[in-house]
Design a protein around this motif. Structure first.
Motif, mmCIF file in Angstrom:
data_model
loop_
_atom_site.group_PDB
_atom_site.id
_atom_site.type_symbol
_atom_site.label_atom_id
_atom_site.label_comp_id
_atom_site.label_asym_id
_atom_site.label_seq_id
_atom_site.Cartn_x
_atom_site.Cartn_y
_atom_site.Cartn_z
ATOM 1 N N GLN A 1 -15.491 3.582 -39.374
ATOM 2 C CA GLN A 1 -16.846 3.175 -39.005
ATOM 3 C C GLN A 1 -17.326 4.069 -37.874
ATOM 4 N N THR A 2 -18.544 4.580 -37.983
ATOM 5 C CA THR A 2 -19.127 5.364 -36.893
ATOM 6 C C THR A 2 -19.548 4.427 -35.774
ATOM 7 N N LEU A 3 -19.079 4.710 -34.567
ATOM 8 C CA LEU A 3 -19.448 3.934 -33.382
ATOM 9 C C LEU A 3 -20.343 4.794 -32.504
ATOM 10 N N ARG B 1 -15.874 8.568 -34.660
ATOM 11 C CA ARG B 1 -15.387 7.845 -35.831
ATOM 12 C C ARG B 1 -13.897 8.136 -36.008
ATOM 13 N N MET B 2 -13.085 7.094 -36.101
ATOM 14 C CA MET B 2 -11.674 7.238 -36.453
ATOM 15 C C MET B 2 -11.578 7.158 -37.958
ATOM 16 N N GLU B 3 -11.078 8.217 -38.598
ATOM 17 C CA GLU B 3 -11.182 8.314 -40.041
ATOM 18 C C GLU B 3 -9.846 8.614 -40.694
ATOM 19 N N ASP B 4 -9.511 7.840 -41.716
ATOM 20 C CA ASP B 4 -8.321 8.108 -42.510
ATOM 21 C C ASP B 4 -8.456 9.428 -43.233
ATOM 22 N N SER B 5 -7.348 10.148 -43.400
ATOM 23 C CA SER B 5 -7.357 11.369 -44.196
ATOM 24 C C SER B 5 -7.500 10.992 -45.653
ATOM 25 N N LYS C 1 -11.975 13.120 -24.134
ATOM 26 C CA LYS C 1 -11.332 14.438 -24.037
ATOM 27 C C LYS C 1 -9.854 14.289 -23.670
ATOM 28 N N ARG C 2 -9.562 13.448 -22.694
ATOM 29 C CA ARG C 2 -8.182 13.256 -22.245
ATOM 30 C C ARG C 2 -7.343 12.545 -23.306
ATOM 31 N N LEU C 3 -7.959 11.582 -23.989
ATOM 32 C CA LEU C 3 -7.250 10.876 -25.058
ATOM 33 C C LEU C 3 -6.856 11.847 -26.163
ATOM 34 N N ARG C 4 -7.792 12.678 -26.567
ATOM 35 C CA ARG C 4 -7.505 13.655 -27.622
ATOM 36 C C ARG C 4 -6.382 14.604 -27.208
ATOM 37 N N GLU C 5 -6.414 15.060 -25.970
ATOM 38 C CA GLU C 5 -5.384 15.984 -25.495
ATOM 39 C C GLU C 5 -4.008 15.340 -25.537
ATOM 40 N N LYS C 6 -3.929 14.068 -25.105
ATOM 41 C CA LYS C 6 -2.640 13.376 -25.089
ATOM 42 C C LYS C 6 -2.112 13.117 -26.502
ATOM 43 N N LEU C 7 -3.021 13.025 -27.462
ATOM 44 C CA LEU C 7 -2.629 12.774 -28.857
ATOM 45 C C LEU C 7 -2.571 14.074 -29.660
ATOM 46 N N ASN C 8 -2.525 15.213 -28.955
ATOM 47 C CA ASN C 8 -2.439 16.534 -29.605
ATOM 48 C C ASN C 8 -3.646 16.839 -30.486
ATOM 49 N N ASN C 9 -4.822 16.431 -30.006
ATOM 50 C CA ASN C 9 -6.091 16.715 -30.689
ATOM 51 C C ASN C 9 -6.056 16.353 -32.181
ATOM 52 N N PRO C 10 -5.904 15.074 -32.483
ATOM 53 C CA PRO C 10 -5.787 14.634 -33.886
ATOM 54 C C PRO C 10 -7.080 14.854 -34.673
ATOM 55 N N THR C 11 -6.942 15.260 -35.923
ATOM 56 C CA THR C 11 -8.124 15.495 -36.761
ATOM 57 C C THR C 11 -8.778 14.189 -37.201
ATOM 58 N N CYS C 12 -8.071 13.064 -37.053
ATOM 59 C CA CYS C 12 -8.640 11.789 -37.507
ATOM 60 C C CYS C 12 -9.712 11.239 -36.565
#
Length: 221
Positions: free
Chosen positions: A166-168, A216-220, A195-206
């Motif tokens: 879902q887009t937030l 948006r958190m998105e399933d592959s 930005k910090r969350l993405r860095e800690k999670l290794n910049n996830p594509t999801c």
């Protein structure tokens, strides 16, 4: 069989939606305007497909009315594709926003995603890709390794996971990240936290950035 209320004044579109829903195991309930839609909105309805422009008003009026009754999932179907319209629809509580014309297969996928999401919030384990959150233990894992997050980073991640696919909007996220002690969380704080969350999670594509709208958190696929 889950009931889906279709509020759409174009009878051709309504028939196509009704047929597609029947074929995919749903029970469609149809209305051509707001008044009829309000009469058919019952506790047995699991989700609403809502046109924005209707003969006796706007979809936003119905959205406010329905959400005041209970937190029923709503997907807007509309030709209005301006960024401000999409943000307005999501900010008023819509669960998704699909611009006409659209493919029925995509709509059905979005419907199923929204219905799945309504069951997720009370789950103790959330996940997307290689990210796992154990809510009961307040622990986060990425690629099997535990990741240390701040309280705000953890809250942001759980909100994204609870609303997966879902887009937030930024406004919605800011409201959800509001400090429990009442401290203001501003737009810049959200950007930095993300930005910090993405860095800690290794910049996830999801974790997707929806330009001009939010995230948006998105399933592959």
């Amino acid at each position: 069989m889950k009931k889906i209320l279709i509020i759409e004044d174009d009878e051709t579109i309504q028939f196509a939606l009704q047929t597609a829903l029947y074929k995919n195991g749903f029970k469609p309930v149809c209305a051509l305007n707001l008044e009829e839609g309000k009469k058919k909105l019952s506790d047995s309805i699991s989700l609403v497909l809502l046109d924005w422009n209707l003969p006796d008003g706007t979809g936003s009026e119905f959205c406010h009315y329905a959400k005041a009754q209970r937190d029923i999932p709503i997907i807007f179907l509309t030709v209005r594709d301006e960024e401000k319209d999409i943000v307005e629809g999501l900010d008023m509580g819509a669960d998704d926003y699909i611009v006409k014309p659209f493919q029925l297969s995509i709509l059905l996928s979005r419907i199923k995603a929204v219905l799945r999401r309504t069951k997720v919030i009370n789950q103790s384990v959330l996940g997307c890709g290689n990210i796992i959150v154990h809510k009961d233990k307040t622990k986060v894992f990425c690629n099997g390794k535990e990741i240390g997050l701040t309280a705000r980073e953890y809250r942001l991640l759980t909100v994204l996971l609870e609303n997966k696919n879902q887009t937030l909007t930024r406004s919605q996220l800011l409201n959800k990240l509001w400090d429990t002690e009442g401290n203001f969380v501003n737009d810049n704080t959200l950007t930095v936290t993300m930005k910090r969350l993405r860095e800690k999670l290794n910049n996830p594509t999801c974790i997707k950035t929806i330009r001009g709208i939010g995230y948006r958190m998105e399933d592959s696929l």
